[in-house]
Write an enzyme that holds these catalytic residues in place. Sequence first.
Site, short mmCIF file in Angstrom:
data_model
loop_
_atom_site.label_atom_id
_atom_site.label_comp_id
_atom_site.label_asym_id
_atom_site.label_seq_id
_atom_site.Cartn_x
_atom_site.Cartn_y
_atom_site.Cartn_z
N ASP A 1 0.84 -1.20 0.00
CA ASP A 1 0.00 0.00 0.00
C ASP A 1 0.88 1.25 0.00
OD1 ASP A 1 -1.81 2.01 0.38
OD2 ASP A 1 -2.47 1.37 2.38
N GLU B 1 32.39 8.15 2.69
CA GLU B 1 33.04 8.20 4.00
C GLU B 1 31.98 8.68 4.99
OE1 GLU B 1 36.35 10.85 3.67
OE2 GLU B 1 37.02 9.99 1.76
N GLU C 1 30.22 9.25 8.64
CA GLU C 1 30.50 9.47 10.06
C GLU C 1 29.23 9.30 10.89
OE1 GLU C 1 34.01 12.76 9.08
OE2 GLU C 1 32.10 13.42 9.94
N GLU D 1 36.72 9.46 14.98
CA GLU D 1 36.73 10.78 14.36
C GLU D 1 37.11 11.86 15.40
OE1 GLU D 1 36.51 13.04 12.11
OE2 GLU D 1 36.71 11.70 10.39
N GLU E 1 34.07 6.90 11.98
CA GLU E 1 33.94 6.91 10.52
C GLU E 1 34.28 5.53 9.97
OE1 GLU E 1 35.62 10.20 8.21
OE2 GLU E 1 36.55 8.72 6.89
N HIS F 1 31.30 12.44 3.27
CA HIS F 1 32.03 12.87 2.09
C HIS F 1 31.82 11.85 0.97
CE1 HIS F 1 35.04 15.11 4.92
NE2 HIS F 1 33.81 15.59 4.99
N ARG G 1 41.77 21.09 2.58
CA ARG G 1 40.46 20.51 2.84
C ARG G 1 39.39 21.54 3.20
NH1 ARG G 1 40.81 14.87 4.20
NH2 ARG G 1 42.95 14.13 4.02
N GLU H 1 36.12 14.92 -4.59
CA GLU H 1 35.49 14.69 -3.29
C GLU H 1 34.58 15.87 -2.94
OE1 GLU H 1 36.72 13.73 1.34
OE2 GLU H 1 38.06 14.94 0.10
N ARG I 1 32.43 17.52 -0.07
CA ARG I 1 32.56 17.41 1.37
C ARG I 1 31.34 17.88 2.17
NH1 ARG I 1 37.45 16.75 3.38
NH2 ARG I 1 37.13 18.21 5.10
#
Length: 443
Positions: free
Chosen positions: A53, A131, A133, A188, A195, A244, A315, A332, A334
Amino acid sequence: MAKYTKEDIIRIVEEEDVEFIRLQFTDIFGTLKNVAITSSQLKKALDNRCMFDGSSIEGFVRIEESDMYLYPDLDTFVIFPWRPQQGKVARIICDIYRYDGTPFTGDCRNVLEKQIKRAKDLGYTFQVGSECEFFLFHQDENGQPTTISHEKGGYFDLGPVDLGENARRDMVLTLEDMDFEVEASHHEVAPAQHEIDLKYTEALEAADNIMTFKLVVKTIAKRHGLFASFMPKPKCGVSGSGMHVNMSLTHNGKNIFYDENGNLELSKEAYYFIGGIMKHMRGMAAFTNPLVNSYKRLVPGYEAPIYIAWSATNRSPLIRIPTPRGEETRVELRCPDPAANPYLMLAVCLAAGLDGIENKIEPPKGIHGNVFELTPEDKEKLKIDRLPENLKEALEDLEKDKYIQDVIGEHICKKYFTAKYEEWNKYREQISKWEIDEYLYKI
């Protein structure tokens, strides 16, 4: 090549004494659902005749058009290793179809499949590594989650400082029992934060894996007397949890983002892909960061990206190009967090990147210093925009980006806007403890 046939699954179920099969699917908000059947109903399910349903699932359909069918993806069959050895439990992830045999436009897995096909028609395969966390918290005497943890561990700490080490180890071993390839796991930055990184694979499998990963983590945490939370920012004053996403495109098995003669050894396609992501990032944010709470993570001081910029050297920006080149060249992103629906999140990432490639969208110059240290004048000069500051802003940016709306489809967008604006309005009505502490005695 297909991993399983119908006959393979029927045989395995018989040989392994599997008693229950969970037919799983995901709603538009990223919540895993299932219909459980016994092994006696397996053949019916494998013939796409299992109905449910749809009107009972938030964001699906009205009651007068509620009959939906689950079409199992045979390659997603797996036996849960944490269930009993007699009368085992397995699962199969399903696509959702209407009663007339057409794909349901509200099926988020179908949204990703459409973009994967679009990429395939251009000669590309979309590869993704995640990745993810999460926090491990104590439960209260009633088994309800808290935000309490006694551990004080930090980045890359190990036991006995890392009190969640044993639980995390069991999570990894369970995932490997289910044929996942885990590349790494570690503590982490924040206390009780962890992570686990999953190996690169094709996008649909990657999204399926993220959903299964979250189920495994929560299940194993519970067995250790803990509660696993994928809430982006469960505690003030510490880092939030991100997810990430590492992305690349291959053509005939070769990574097209790599060019040994290109600037930074990146191909034109890699730059265009980055350009497409940056062009559509504000419109994508409602899917990469879908909660009111998501934007509590995206603030200065906690390493989460805020500014729409890219770099191959640090980063701090939104997009990073990790050091490895050759077949490991990747982009990547982030900003996504683990509350995101992985099917919709990867669909908009791929679509934005393809828009960049098809229309040769050049990104601005990369940022080589810490973007957080730039002055407002520097950011204005470099034309560095920022992510939306809250969910309402993200929804308004999505309303402006017709391209991303078309990727998601009218059905999901309509339901999503309604639900998310309601979430924002409910949040606005709340009076927080901070407000009481800050204002009550002053005024």
